[in-house]
Write a protein that holds these residues in place. Structure first.
Motif, mmCIF file in Angstrom:
data_model
loop_
_atom_site.group_PDB
_atom_site.id
_atom_site.type_symbol
_atom_site.label_atom_id
_atom_site.label_comp_id
_atom_site.label_asym_id
_atom_site.label_seq_id
_atom_site.Cartn_x
_atom_site.Cartn_y
_atom_site.Cartn_z
ATOM 1 N N LEU A 37 0.852 -1.179 0.000
ATOM 2 C CA LEU A 37 0.000 0.000 0.000
ATOM 3 C C LEU A 37 0.892 1.235 0.000
ATOM 4 N N HIS A 38 0.692 2.135 -0.971
ATOM 5 C CA HIS A 38 1.522 3.336 -1.060
ATOM 6 C C HIS A 38 0.837 4.554 -0.449
ATOM 7 N N ASP A 39 -0.497 4.581 -0.529
ATOM 8 C CA ASP A 39 -1.237 5.727 -0.007
ATOM 9 C C ASP A 39 -2.675 5.297 0.236
ATOM 10 N N ILE A 40 -3.477 6.231 0.670
ATOM 11 C CA ILE A 40 -4.908 5.987 0.862
ATOM 12 C C ILE A 40 -5.636 6.952 -0.062
ATOM 13 N N ASP A 41 -6.478 6.388 -0.939
ATOM 14 C CA ASP A 41 -7.215 7.198 -1.909
ATOM 15 C C ASP A 41 -8.707 7.115 -1.617
ATOM 16 N N LEU A 42 -9.361 8.258 -1.659
ATOM 17 C CA LEU A 42 -10.810 8.249 -1.494
ATOM 18 C C LEU A 42 -11.426 9.459 -2.178
ATOM 19 N N PHE A 43 -12.730 9.365 -2.355
ATOM 20 C CA PHE A 43 -13.496 10.454 -2.970
ATOM 21 C C PHE A 43 -14.537 10.957 -1.995
ATOM 22 N N VAL A 44 -14.840 12.255 -2.117
ATOM 23 C CA VAL A 44 -15.942 12.878 -1.381
ATOM 24 C C VAL A 44 -16.780 13.648 -2.394
ATOM 25 N N PRO A 45 -18.058 13.874 -2.084
ATOM 26 C CA PRO A 45 -18.892 14.689 -2.985
ATOM 27 C C PRO A 45 -18.338 16.115 -3.075
ATOM 28 N N GLY A 46 -18.513 16.726 -4.241
ATOM 29 C CA GLY A 46 -17.985 18.059 -4.492
ATOM 30 C C GLY A 46 -18.376 19.106 -3.472
ATOM 31 N N GLU A 47 -19.622 19.048 -2.996
ATOM 32 C CA GLU A 47 -20.081 20.087 -2.063
ATOM 33 C C GLU A 47 -19.371 20.015 -0.708
ATOM 34 N N HIS A 48 -18.669 18.914 -0.425
ATOM 35 C CA HIS A 48 -17.953 18.766 0.849
ATOM 36 C C HIS A 48 -16.447 18.932 0.711
ATOM 37 N N PHE A 49 -15.973 19.045 -0.518
ATOM 38 C CA PHE A 49 -14.527 19.029 -0.745
ATOM 39 C C PHE A 49 -13.795 20.138 0.021
ATOM 40 N N LEU A 50 -14.272 21.378 -0.066
ATOM 41 C CA LEU A 50 -13.570 22.484 0.601
ATOM 42 C C LEU A 50 -13.546 22.345 2.116
ATOM 43 N N SER A 51 -14.604 21.777 2.696
ATOM 44 C CA SER A 51 -14.574 21.596 4.153
ATOM 45 C C SER A 51 -13.569 20.518 4.556
ATOM 46 N N VAL A 52 -13.346 19.529 3.682
ATOM 47 C CA VAL A 52 -12.306 18.522 3.948
ATOM 48 C C VAL A 52 -10.932 19.194 3.897
ATOM 49 N N VAL A 53 -10.727 20.022 2.882
ATOM 50 C CA VAL A 53 -9.451 20.732 2.733
ATOM 51 C C VAL A 53 -9.184 21.589 3.972
ATOM 52 N N GLN A 54 -10.206 22.334 4.408
ATOM 53 C CA GLN A 54 -10.037 23.207 5.579
ATOM 54 C C GLN A 54 -9.776 22.399 6.849
ATOM 55 N N ALA A 55 -10.508 21.314 7.031
ATOM 56 C CA ALA A 55 -10.366 20.504 8.245
ATOM 57 C C ALA A 55 -8.994 19.834 8.326
ATOM 58 N N GLY A 56 -8.449 19.469 7.186
ATOM 59 C CA GLY A 56 -7.155 18.792 7.175
ATOM 60 C C GLY A 56 -5.971 19.711 6.948
ATOM 61 N N GLN A 57 -6.207 21.014 6.964
ATOM 62 C CA GLN A 57 -5.205 22.039 6.645
ATOM 63 C C GLN A 57 -3.800 21.771 7.214
ATOM 64 N N PRO A 58 -3.666 21.415 8.484
ATOM 65 C CA PRO A 58 -2.306 21.241 9.026
ATOM 66 C C PRO A 58 -1.519 20.097 8.377
ATOM 67 N N PHE A 59 -2.195 19.209 7.680
ATOM 68 C CA PHE A 59 -1.540 18.036 7.121
ATOM 69 C C PHE A 59 -1.411 18.062 5.594
ATOM 70 N N ILE A 60 -1.734 19.204 4.967
ATOM 71 C CA ILE A 60 -1.673 19.285 3.504
ATOM 72 C C ILE A 60 -0.221 19.190 3.028
ATOM 73 N N SER A 61 0.006 18.260 2.088
ATOM 74 C CA SER A 61 1.335 18.139 1.482
ATOM 75 C C SER A 61 1.295 18.496 -0.009
ATOM 76 N N LYS A 62 0.103 18.533 -0.584
ATOM 77 C CA LYS A 62 -0.104 18.982 -1.967
ATOM 78 C C LYS A 62 -1.419 19.747 -1.945
ATOM 79 N N ALA A 63 -1.357 21.024 -2.243
ATOM 80 C CA ALA A 63 -2.534 21.890 -2.151
ATOM 81 C C ALA A 63 -3.682 21.393 -3.036
ATOM 82 N N ALA A 64 -4.891 21.690 -2.614
ATOM 83 C CA ALA A 64 -6.074 21.343 -3.402
ATOM 84 C C ALA A 64 -6.006 22.072 -4.730
ATOM 85 N N ALA A 65 -6.097 21.312 -5.824
ATOM 86 C CA ALA A 65 -6.034 21.909 -7.155
ATOM 87 C C ALA A 65 -6.542 20.896 -8.168
#
Length: 152
Positions: A37-65
């Protein structure tokens, strides 16, 4: 390591009532593959994506783009939790490259289609095996072909 990263992202999403689907290598492992296993991949619905980005902010290693790379055309963010990459894709508009037809095709993520599996000490919603086989067959990269053979 993967267990604590999976626990972290699942808690982050569940605490916010965000539906998600595990795909990629972790799902393949759940369906019988033995590959590392190299990583963990998952999908979330579009309307929740930004809240996931904000909630995980301290752990971002590649910005949302929005990125087009390695057969994928989608918006995602990459977190690094205790050394493990966790990639969360925005389901809306996600595409994969159809290797046989040399064209981009929609990856229609349906959050009502999943199998709950006990994995890494957690109950996780996995992309259905047939959906996983479909998208990995379409991509047809060497790792995808290996995965399809392992889970069939």
């Amino acid at each position: 390591m993967h267990q604590s990263a999976a626990k972290w992202i699942a808690s982050l999403l569940r605490d916010r009532n965000i539906p998600f689907l595990v795909c990629g290598g972790l799902a393949v492992r759940a369906y019988g593959s033995q590959r590392d296993l190299h990583d963990i991949d998952l999908f979330v619905p579009g309307e929740h994506f930004l809240s996931v980005v904000q909630a995980g902010q301290p752990f971002i290693s590649k910005a949302a783009a929005h990125r087009q790379e390695e057969g994928w055309n989608l918006t995602y963010v990459q977190f690094k939790y205790e050394g493990v990459k966790v990639e969360v894709g925005k389901a809306d508009g996600a595409q994969i490259f159809d290797a046989q037809n040399r064209a981009w095709v929609a990856l229609n993520i349906d959050f009502s289609r999943y199998e709950t599996v006990h994995l890494l000490g957690l109950e996780l919603p996995l992309m259905l095996k047939k959906d996983l086989i479909w998208y990995k067959s379409v991509l047809s990269r060497p790792v995808d072909i290996e995965d399809v053979l392992a889970i069939r």
